[in-house]
Design a protein around this motif. Sequence first.
Motif, PDB file in Angstrom:
ATOM      1  N   MET A 118       0.779  -1.219  -0.039  1.00 41.01           N
ATOM      2  CA  MET A 118       0.070   0.060   0.012  1.00 41.01           C
ATOM      3  C   MET A 118       0.735   1.277   0.163  1.00 41.01           C
ATOM      4  N   GLY A 119       2.127   0.956   0.120  1.00 39.97           N
ATOM      5  CA  GLY A 119       2.961   2.304   0.046  1.00 39.97           C
ATOM      6  C   GLY A 119       2.890   3.151   1.261  1.00 39.97           C
ATOM      7  N   LEU A 120       2.770   2.639   2.518  1.00 36.91           N
ATOM      8  CA  LEU A 120       2.459   3.465   3.611  1.00 36.91           C
ATOM      9  C   LEU A 120       3.795   4.173   4.275  1.00 36.91           C
ATOM     10  N   ARG A 121       3.659   5.023   5.022  1.00 38.57           N
ATOM     11  CA  ARG A 121       4.525   5.721   5.812  1.00 38.57           C
ATOM     12  C   ARG A 121       4.437   5.543   7.171  1.00 38.57           C
ATOM     13  N   HIS A 122       3.387   5.518   7.679  1.00 40.08           N
ATOM     14  CA  HIS A 122       3.264   5.113   9.116  1.00 40.08           C
ATOM     15  C   HIS A 122       2.033   4.117   9.365  1.00 40.08           C
ATOM     16  N   LEU A 123       2.123   3.202  10.142  1.00 34.55           N
ATOM     17  CA  LEU A 123       1.212   2.237  10.286  1.00 34.55           C
ATOM     18  C   LEU A 123       0.999   2.250  11.901  1.00 34.55           C
ATOM     19  N   PRO A 124      -0.272   2.494  12.382  1.00 39.48           N
ATOM     20  CA  PRO A 124      -0.588   2.613  13.874  1.00 39.48           C
ATOM     21  C   PRO A 124      -0.949   1.213  14.296  1.00 39.48           C
ATOM     22  N   VAL A 125      -0.671   0.874  15.508  1.00 43.98           N
ATOM     23  CA  VAL A 125      -1.074  -0.481  16.123  1.00 43.98           C
ATOM     24  C   VAL A 125      -1.927  -0.220  17.003  1.00 43.98           C
ATOM     25  N   VAL A 126      -3.282  -0.775  16.866  1.00 44.89           N
ATOM     26  CA  VAL A 126      -4.392  -0.588  17.622  1.00 44.89           C
ATOM     27  C   VAL A 126      -4.771  -1.795  18.243  1.00 44.89           C
ATOM     28  N   ASN A 127      -5.279  -1.759  19.406  1.00 40.11           N
ATOM     29  CA  ASN A 127      -5.482  -3.284  20.100  1.00 40.11           C
ATOM     30  C   ASN A 127      -6.981  -3.231  20.026  1.00 40.11           C
ATOM     31  N   ALA A 128      -7.407  -4.179  20.680  1.00 41.41           N
ATOM     32  CA  ALA A 128      -8.908  -4.921  20.314  1.00 41.41           C
ATOM     33  C   ALA A 128     -10.046  -3.813  20.881  1.00 41.41           C
ATOM     34  N   VAL A 129      -9.576  -2.854  22.042  1.00 46.62           N
ATOM     35  CA  VAL A 129     -10.484  -1.749  22.382  1.00 46.62           C
ATOM     36  C   VAL A 129     -10.222  -0.519  21.769  1.00 46.62           C
ATOM     37  N   GLY A 130      -9.417  -0.296  20.699  1.00 50.41           N
ATOM     38  CA  GLY A 130      -9.486   0.775  20.041  1.00 50.41           C
ATOM     39  C   GLY A 130      -8.249   1.537  20.283  1.00 50.41           C
ATOM     40  N   GLU A 131      -7.353   1.235  21.325  1.00 49.94           N
ATOM     41  CA  GLU A 131      -6.432   1.966  21.722  1.00 49.94           C
ATOM     42  C   GLU A 131      -5.034   1.892  20.998  1.00 49.94           C
ATOM     43  N   VAL A 132      -4.551   2.977  20.801  1.00 52.42           N
ATOM     44  CA  VAL A 132      -3.231   2.994  19.849  1.00 52.42           C
ATOM     45  C   VAL A 132      -2.069   2.652  21.248  1.00 52.42           C
ATOM     46  N   VAL A 133      -1.421   1.516  20.504  1.00 53.79           N
ATOM     47  CA  VAL A 133      -0.296   1.060  21.712  1.00 53.79           C
ATOM     48  C   VAL A 133       1.087   1.206  20.888  1.00 53.79           C
ATOM     49  N   GLY A 134       1.173   1.472  19.694  1.00 56.36           N
ATOM     50  CA  GLY A 134       2.306   1.619  18.900  1.00 56.36           C
ATOM     51  C   GLY A 134       2.340   2.325  17.499  1.00 56.36           C
ATOM     52  N   ILE A 135       3.581   2.245  16.946  1.00 54.00           N
ATOM     53  CA  ILE A 135       3.365   2.579  15.643  1.00 54.00           C
ATOM     54  C   ILE A 135       4.677   1.904  14.782  1.00 54.00           C
ATOM     55  N   ILE A 136       4.281   1.711  13.576  1.00 55.41           N
ATOM     56  CA  ILE A 136       5.400   0.961  12.530  1.00 55.41           C
ATOM     57  C   ILE A 136       5.730   1.911  11.658  1.00 55.41           C
ATOM     58  N   THR A 137       7.397   2.241  11.198  1.00 57.42           N
ATOM     59  CA  THR A 137       7.522   2.985  10.153  1.00 57.42           C
ATOM     60  C   THR A 137       8.295   2.133   9.421  1.00 57.42           C
TER      61      THR A 137
END
Length: 857
Positions: free
Chosen positions: A818-837
């Motif tokens: 998909m040619g991403l620049r940032h990929l957020p990591v979101v848990n099962a209850v909608g909380e962002v727990v990290g980010i992948i670059t």
Amino acid sequence: MHSFPSWFAFPAFVLQTILGETHEEEDEILPRKDYESLDYDRCINDPYLEILESMDNKKAQRYEAVKWVLVFAIGVCTGLVGLFVDFFVRLFTQLKFQVVQSSVEECTEKGCLALSLLELLGFNLTFVFLASLLVLIQPVAAGSGIPEIKCYLNGVKVPGVVRLRTVVCKATGVLFSVAGGLFVGKEGPMIHSGAVVGAGLPQFQSISLRKIQFNFPYFCSDRDKRDFVSAGAAAGVAAAFGAPIGGTLFSLEEGSSFWNQGLTWKVLFCSMAATFTLNFFRSGIQFGSWGSFQLPGLLNFGEFKCSESDKKCHLWTAVDLGFFILMGIVGGLLGATFNCLNKRLAKYRMRNVHPKPKLVRVLESLLVSLTTTVMVFVASMVLGECRQISSSRHGGNDTLNLQDISEDVNSSIKTFFCPNETYNDMATLFFNPQESAILQLFHQDGTFSPVTLSLFFLLYFLLSCWTYGISVPSGLFVPSLLCGAAFGRLVANLLKSYIGLDHIYSGTFALIGAAAFLGGVVRMTISLTVILIESTNEITYGLPIMITLMVAKWTGDFFNKGIYDIHVNLRGVPLLEWETGMEMDKLQASDIMEPNLTYVYPHTRIQSLVSILRTTVHHAFPVVTENRGNEREFMKGNQLISNNIKFKKSSILTRAGEQRKRSQSMKSYPSSELRNMCDEHIATEEPPEKEDLLQQMLERRYTPYPNLYPDQSPSEEWTMEERFRPLTFHGLILRSQLVTLLDRGVCYSESQSSASQPRLSHAEMLEDYPHYPDIHDLDLTLLNPRMIVDVTPYMNPSPFTVSPNTHVSQVFNLFRTMGLRHLPVVNAVGEVVGIITRHNLTHEFLQARLRQHYQTI
């Protein structure tokens, strides 16, 4: 007399060098974190949705028509750049060879050959000095440019790689490099030049020409620019080799990491436009026959054809395939050796040349030019053999093509240092343009002795390896083809002389040798096969070329990477491979993500935004709200926090709330059955004041957290509880978007509603693309730091996200495809727990995390 020991000792040196590289424990260069990614993902925010709402079929067709027109214009301009380079290379080379040849012929009788050498040195050193000066103006113009374009199409932002100044220095510098006698080609830099044309032409603006501005509202995104750069790179290959299909496949195989079906046809159309533009003007200028299309590319291999008088001759037979496979193995070994030596030279330059003043780089280029000129002159004078000029040539049609291409440099046969009726075979190879020398090896029969070919190959191999990497624009395709052609011609001569295989066609073996060596250096298969087939205009060569390239690639890959990948790694560019290894699936997204986040709130004070932007280098920030157990008390006490909490409640979708909406919409239907269903649901639904199930779960799980307001920037003094408190994820906003909002004064006061905030259109948000202002350069004195910015209309509310339990292969495929620049990591209850670059997905980073995984086990 010549002897063979140096040639037979060379394979031992080859194996020793390669095996030495495979076992050496050198510290590898890790990917640098100062390289940023390009943003190929669409930001579907409110301004973008407004554009979609106003889009109709007529506007969509106009947009597509403009794209086709620009693709054609890119091809035409790339062809004109190739015409410019070719014209002046021929002009300067003709001038140099005329002066030097007349001097050599005169001084051979008078004994003043030292004067001829000084004249040749004067020409070459002057041209190389000018080429080095142009690289000082724009350092990224050095080399072939293919590694940089490969990085750009992979999604890495390489500074200055597609600027107007770069293509000017590149095109002008490469003609001086080639005319200066360096063992470089002009075909490789054509790819970089075409890519720059593709990047700049659709923008109708340049940072080098700031005063010239056009109001062109199309293609203001990295996504569109990527497609045009792919078309431009393909057009560069097509113009260089007259191979539009090969150029398209090159852009797909070697360059573009992201591809779609609609792009294929546009890229091929662009390549065709470049090929025939160059063909049209070259044919008209050189032959005076405008519209005849006789010269398809900068490098033309001519027609391979056996002499009609030789009935035993065949271009190739099934028996020859065995020799081609062996030549592929040797070509892979030679290519791996070339790459190993060049890698060590590049590391030496990085440690001892680049840290020093820039003048040292110019001196190195002059030293290479001086050494090359002296060795070429001495080798032609001392090592060349004087051979009888034969009146018959192998293939009359081929001789005609050779004479056509060589007519501007007098004759393809050089009589330097030889008596009458004889010619110097070494000087014939060295004192001709490289394209003409390749044609001689392909089509001239019986003109080069095995000893001459061995010495020529050895000298050319070492000098071209030393040359690639100095501070001049330089290509590697043509030197590799010439070096490999000499190797293939040597094999053909040995097979004819010592084994007695009279049926073989020497030109075929020269072509296969060129393919084997070039494939062993660059490790290309599909595109290079098609390029060589199109250049020879002989489809029967498809099978032997493909087999040879595959064997050469497999052999070379056993020892090291291709030359372009090596230089990408030396620069520390975080290039993403096509896929990850199977063992990487032992890792999950939670193992590779960055948990220490810098985030913003939907409604944030200006002072907080400025502090975040000035104290971090991140290019995207999650938009979050905190999960609190006493939110109602906060809503009463602070308007800013109240706005954030209201936004969170309005954006959380629950099953009960969604069912309420559907039930209310179903009331408009006349069906009595639907009315009964609605009535039953309304009778059982919970009062609106009661918290929904998701909110109850969140309140029971998390205790109240410290009173941290959204106008406070992250602090190093925060406790672990404060730093990693639960944050509900709502979207992603880019640094460029925040800077644009601050620059345009988009904000509202605390006493006002967020609806009073000025709105920016999609065109206004992209007005500064691609050079957005820096936060440190903004004049924010007129803005009240207590003012509030509502970022929700401009953020991307639906970016791609992954679960912490997602395996690395799935994360990698999503990010790269998909040619991403940032990929957020979101848990099962909608909380962002990290980010992948991008840096979290490089091979080196994944290997380090895999080692940590094994240690914990």
